[in-house]
Design a protein around this motif. Structure first.
Motif, PDB file in Angstrom:
ATOM      1  N   PHE A 160       9.536 -53.798  34.464  1.00  0.00           N
ATOM      2  CA  PHE A 160      10.964 -54.062  34.621  1.00  0.00           C
ATOM      3  C   PHE A 160      11.744 -52.888  34.038  1.00  0.00           C
ATOM      4  CE2 PHE A 160      14.959 -55.927  32.968  1.00  0.00           C
ATOM      5  CZ  PHE A 160      15.499 -56.377  34.161  1.00  0.00           C
ATOM      6  N   LEU A 161      12.655 -52.317  34.837  1.00  0.00           N
ATOM      7  CA  LEU A 161      13.390 -51.119  34.436  1.00  0.00           C
ATOM      8  C   LEU A 161      14.875 -51.425  34.346  1.00  0.00           C
ATOM      9  CD1 LEU A 161      13.454 -48.030  33.886  1.00  0.00           C
ATOM     10  CD2 LEU A 161      13.726 -47.727  36.371  1.00  0.00           C
ATOM     11  N   MET A 162      15.477 -50.989  33.227  1.00  0.00           N
ATOM     12  CA  MET A 162      16.929 -51.049  33.066  1.00  0.00           C
ATOM     13  C   MET A 162      17.437 -49.628  32.857  1.00  0.00           C
ATOM     14  SD  MET A 162      19.279 -53.011  30.209  1.00  0.00           S
ATOM     15  CE  MET A 162      18.790 -54.643  30.751  1.00  0.00           C
ATOM     16  N   GLU A 208      19.000 -63.662  28.432  1.00  0.00           N
ATOM     17  CA  GLU A 208      19.852 -62.467  28.409  1.00  0.00           C
ATOM     18  C   GLU A 208      20.020 -61.932  26.989  1.00  0.00           C
ATOM     19  OE1 GLU A 208      23.350 -63.921  30.289  1.00  0.00           O
ATOM     20  OE2 GLU A 208      22.585 -63.633  32.340  1.00  0.00           O
ATOM     21  N   ARG A 209      20.124 -62.835  26.008  1.00  0.00           N
ATOM     22  CA  ARG A 209      20.271 -62.387  24.613  1.00  0.00           C
ATOM     23  C   ARG A 209      19.011 -61.687  24.127  1.00  0.00           C
ATOM     24  NH1 ARG A 209      18.656 -64.774  20.092  1.00  0.00           N
ATOM     25  NH2 ARG A 209      18.291 -66.787  21.145  1.00  0.00           N
ATOM     26  N   LEU A 210      17.838 -62.267  24.412  1.00  0.00           N
ATOM     27  CA  LEU A 210      16.582 -61.647  23.973  1.00  0.00           C
ATOM     28  C   LEU A 210      16.335 -60.326  24.695  1.00  0.00           C
ATOM     29  CD1 LEU A 210      14.237 -64.774  23.747  1.00  0.00           C
ATOM     30  CD2 LEU A 210      15.301 -63.521  21.873  1.00  0.00           C
ATOM     31  N   GLU A 213      18.531 -57.748  22.949  1.00  0.00           N
ATOM     32  CA  GLU A 213      17.970 -57.372  21.648  1.00  0.00           C
ATOM     33  C   GLU A 213      16.747 -56.481  21.812  1.00  0.00           C
ATOM     34  OE1 GLU A 213      17.136 -60.911  19.507  1.00  0.00           O
ATOM     35  OE2 GLU A 213      19.245 -61.482  19.245  1.00  0.00           O
ATOM     36  N   SER A 214      15.900 -56.785  22.786  1.00  0.00           N
ATOM     37  CA  SER A 214      14.706 -55.973  23.023  1.00  0.00           C
ATOM     38  C   SER A 214      15.092 -54.563  23.445  1.00  0.00           C
ATOM     39  CB  SER A 214      13.827 -56.635  24.087  1.00  0.00           C
ATOM     40  OG  SER A 214      12.704 -55.839  24.388  1.00  0.00           O
ATOM     41  N   ALA A 215      16.157 -54.441  24.267  1.00  0.00           N
ATOM     42  CA  ALA A 215      16.604 -53.119  24.718  1.00  0.00           C
ATOM     43  C   ALA A 215      17.205 -52.318  23.567  1.00  0.00           C
ATOM     44  CB  ALA A 215      17.624 -53.285  25.842  1.00  0.00           C
ATOM     45  N   GLU A 216      17.938 -52.996  22.688  1.00  0.00           N
ATOM     46  CA  GLU A 216      18.593 -52.280  21.590  1.00  0.00           C
ATOM     47  C   GLU A 216      17.610 -51.844  20.517  1.00  0.00           C
ATOM     48  OE1 GLU A 216      21.499 -55.057  20.295  1.00  0.00           O
ATOM     49  OE2 GLU A 216      22.952 -54.572  21.897  1.00  0.00           O
ATOM     50  N   GLY A 250      16.273 -41.957  30.363  1.00  0.00           N
ATOM     51  CA  GLY A 250      17.049 -42.579  29.296  1.00  0.00           C
ATOM     52  C   GLY A 250      17.137 -44.082  29.401  1.00  0.00           C
ATOM     53  N   GLY A 251      16.594 -44.634  30.470  1.00  0.00           N
ATOM     54  CA  GLY A 251      16.563 -46.087  30.609  1.00  0.00           C
ATOM     55  C   GLY A 251      15.431 -46.691  29.795  1.00  0.00           C
ATOM     56  N   ILE A 252      15.206 -47.973  30.004  1.00  0.00           N
ATOM     57  CA  ILE A 252      14.157 -48.685  29.263  1.00  0.00           C
ATOM     58  C   ILE A 252      13.241 -49.362  30.272  1.00  0.00           C
ATOM     59  CG2 ILE A 252      13.660 -50.489  27.575  1.00  0.00           C
ATOM     60  CD1 ILE A 252      16.431 -49.955  26.417  1.00  0.00           C
ATOM     61  N   LEU A 253      11.942 -49.168  30.076  1.00  0.00           N
ATOM     62  CA  LEU A 253      10.933 -49.714  30.975  1.00  0.00           C
ATOM     63  C   LEU A 253      10.084 -50.713  30.202  1.00  0.00           C
ATOM     64  CD1 LEU A 253       9.525 -49.600  33.789  1.00  0.00           C
ATOM     65  CD2 LEU A 253       8.018 -47.859  32.802  1.00  0.00           C
ATOM     66  N   TRP A 254      10.074 -51.962  30.680  1.00  0.00           N
ATOM     67  CA  TRP A 254       9.222 -52.998  30.085  1.00  0.00           C
ATOM     68  C   TRP A 254       7.973 -53.184  30.944  1.00  0.00           C
ATOM     69  CZ3 TRP A 254      14.500 -53.392  29.838  1.00  0.00           C
ATOM     70  CH2 TRP A 254      15.077 -53.714  28.601  1.00  0.00           C
TER      71      TRP A 254
END
Length: 525
Positions: A160-162, A208-210, A213-216, A250-254
């Motif tokens: 999953f990519l943001m 959405e909250r978790l 938090e995981s992204a931050e 610079g994004g985040i990949l889960w």
């Protein structure tokens, strides 16, 4: 001293002099060679069949062995080696045409000094190509193993990519998404928002909250929640666990996995509900026990204690020194005797309440006695049917069945408004079967599910402790039937009948409205 590699060079030339010229140029450049000259197609076939070559150098002017023949034979024998053309003519169009066909380079004989650098470059290019091929093969094997693993995992493996501008996507989703989410991998990778739409509103805020938090914090995302697949009435519980890392842009990949945990959640709820019911039942039984103790204490104090006090009062005048007539003592003796008989009757009655002595004569006699006592107290006829005069049971089991029977009759007297009760007691293939049916107002399923239905709950719990089954059926206005089935001893899921055949208890003795005789059938008998 580092030993130089010996290059195996195959030269296709018109004459040995031309071949020697090529060899001398390469040797003078510092290359160590294992050199072979050929000029016929037969010799080429033999050379390719018997050895592996690093470089093939071929002339374009051989009358019986053209460049096309050399290229085809290299392909036929599986030799993926550089082919360098050495020609007497400087023909750019020919060079381009041959390079399109697959040769490595084109050298004019009057400029053979270019040959050694071309050989070195060709060898490096061939080595790089070989490494790339090996890497691709390894990558294909690795990908095949990965897909085999993800296919057999009990969940959806995903990435999953943001992006920095908060756009979401699924770069990868395993095939299990079709089963778990009702979405194909291609559909989910095309539109990542489809996943969040499956989450129930009550659980979406936590997700959405978790995720935020995981992204931050770049911490593990661990979420459990409910989803509902489109067109499916059932709600699924899923567990999502993913580990984030920074992406190149610079994004985040889960990377993580989603697993269906619906069964676990239902089991947890069932256990919690059972514990709650057990606590309520335990509290109720404790209250009943305390009330029973208080009742027994009152009876002992008021009845037996009062009678003993009366006996003492009657005996006190007999113990002084005052002369009395014989008639006086006879009268006192008769009164004391009557009071003692009353104490004996009270003691017997209290003992019978605690544990009826009739149980010593067997469960059949105890059920028949309790039925008569119930009829005497309530005026409701109770008909007991038992084909056997005696059923041998363990004393604890007899008491348990007797208490269940007492509770059934108590419920009938309190709630049934019945005018007739039918009781059946039997032993069949290691099982005690007790059925009690009345013609009262009946019971509906809502009444059986009431939180304060401790009588029914207590009977059911007692049957379960005895490895038995408890079933209650009722219809408003048509009466109620309670059936219990309890094994005489713990014999596991299988038993052997008298013939020695092995049968399944559950299929043979499943208690329902068809498994036992109805009240009308009994009356006909």
């Amino acid at each position: 001293m580092i030993k130089r590699r010996v290059l195996k060079i195959l030269t296709v030339e018109n004459s040995v002099e031309d071949a020697d010229l090529i060899r001398d140029v390469l040797v003078q450049s510092g290359l160590q060679l294992d050199f072979l000259w050929i000029n016929t197609i037969h010799q080429l076939r033999k050379a390719l069949r018997t050895s592996v070559w690093d470089i093939v150098v071929s002339n374009t002017d051989l009358p019986q062995l053209g460049v096309d023949d050399v290229l085809q034979l290299l392909l036929d024998y599986g030799h993926d080696v550089p082919l360098i053309i050495v020609s007497e003519q400087e023909n750019e169009e020919m060079a381009i045409s041959l390079m399109e066909k697959g040769i490595c380079d084109y050298v004019v004989k009057r400029n053979l000094k270019r040959l050694a650098p071309i050989v070195r470059r060709s060898l490096r290019a061939a080595e790089n190509t070989r490494r790339i091929n090996v890497t691709q093969v390894a990558l294909q094997k690795s990908e095949a193993r990965f897909r085999a693993i993800t296919t057999n995992l009990p969940g959806v493996v995903f990435q999953f990519l943001m992006t920095p501008d908060k756009n979401e996507s699924f770069p990868y989703v395993s095939n299990a998404s079709e089963t778990l989410l009702g979405l194909s991998p291609h559909t989910l990778m095309s539109n990542a928002t489809l996943f969040s739409r499956l989450i129930l509103p009550d659980d979406k805020k936590k997700y959405e909250r978790l995720l935020k938090e995981s992204a931050e914090k770049l911490s593990t995302l661990n979420w459990e929640g409910r989803i509902q697949v489109k067109g499916d009435h059932d709600i699924k519980w899923i567990s999502l666990r993913a580990t984030p890392k920074m992406a190149a842009d610079g994004g985040i990949l889960w990377g993580g996995i989603m697993i269906n945990i619906t069964r676990n959640k239902l089991a947890e709820r069932e256990i919690a509900y059972s514990r709650e019911q057990l606590a309520e039942l335990s509290s109720y039984l404790q209250k009943v026990k305390e009330h029973e103790r208080a009742r027994i204490a009152r009876e002992i104090h008021d009845d037996i204690g009062g009678t003993l006090t009366a006996i003492k009062c009657e005996l006190v005048p007999c113990m002084d020194a005052t002369p009395r007539s014989c008639a006086f003592y006879r009268k006192k003796s008769a009164i004391v005797e009557s009071l003692v008989d009353h104490v004996i009757d009270s003691t017997r009655r209290i003992s019978m309440d605690l544990r009826p002595g009739i149980l010593d004569f067997g469960i059949v006699a105890a059920v028949q006695w309790q039925a008569k006592e119930f009829s005497r107290r309530t005026g409701i006829p109770v008909h007991v049917s038992c084909e056997e005069e005696e059923i041998s049971l363990d004393s604890d089991l007899s008491v348990a069945i007797f208490r269940i029977f007492q509770e059934i009759l108590t419920n009938i007297s309190k709630h049934a408004q019945a005018t007739d009760v039918l009781v059946s007691l039997a032993e069949f293939k290691g099982e005690i079967i007790l059925e009690v049916a009345d013609n009262g107002c009946g019971i509906n399923p809502q009444d059986m599910k009431k939180q304060d239905s401790f009588g029914i709950r207590g009977m059911r719990e007692r049957c379960q402790q005895l490895k038995g089954n408890f079933n209650i059926l009722g219809e408003p206005g048509k009466g109620t039937k309670i059936s219990i089935l309890i094994p005489v001893q713990e014999i596991g899921p299988l038993y052997k009948d008298k013939s020695g055949d092995v049968s399944c208890l559950e299929s043979e003795f499943e208690v329902d409205q068809h498994s036992l005789m109805t009240i009308n059938d009994r009356r006909k008998q």
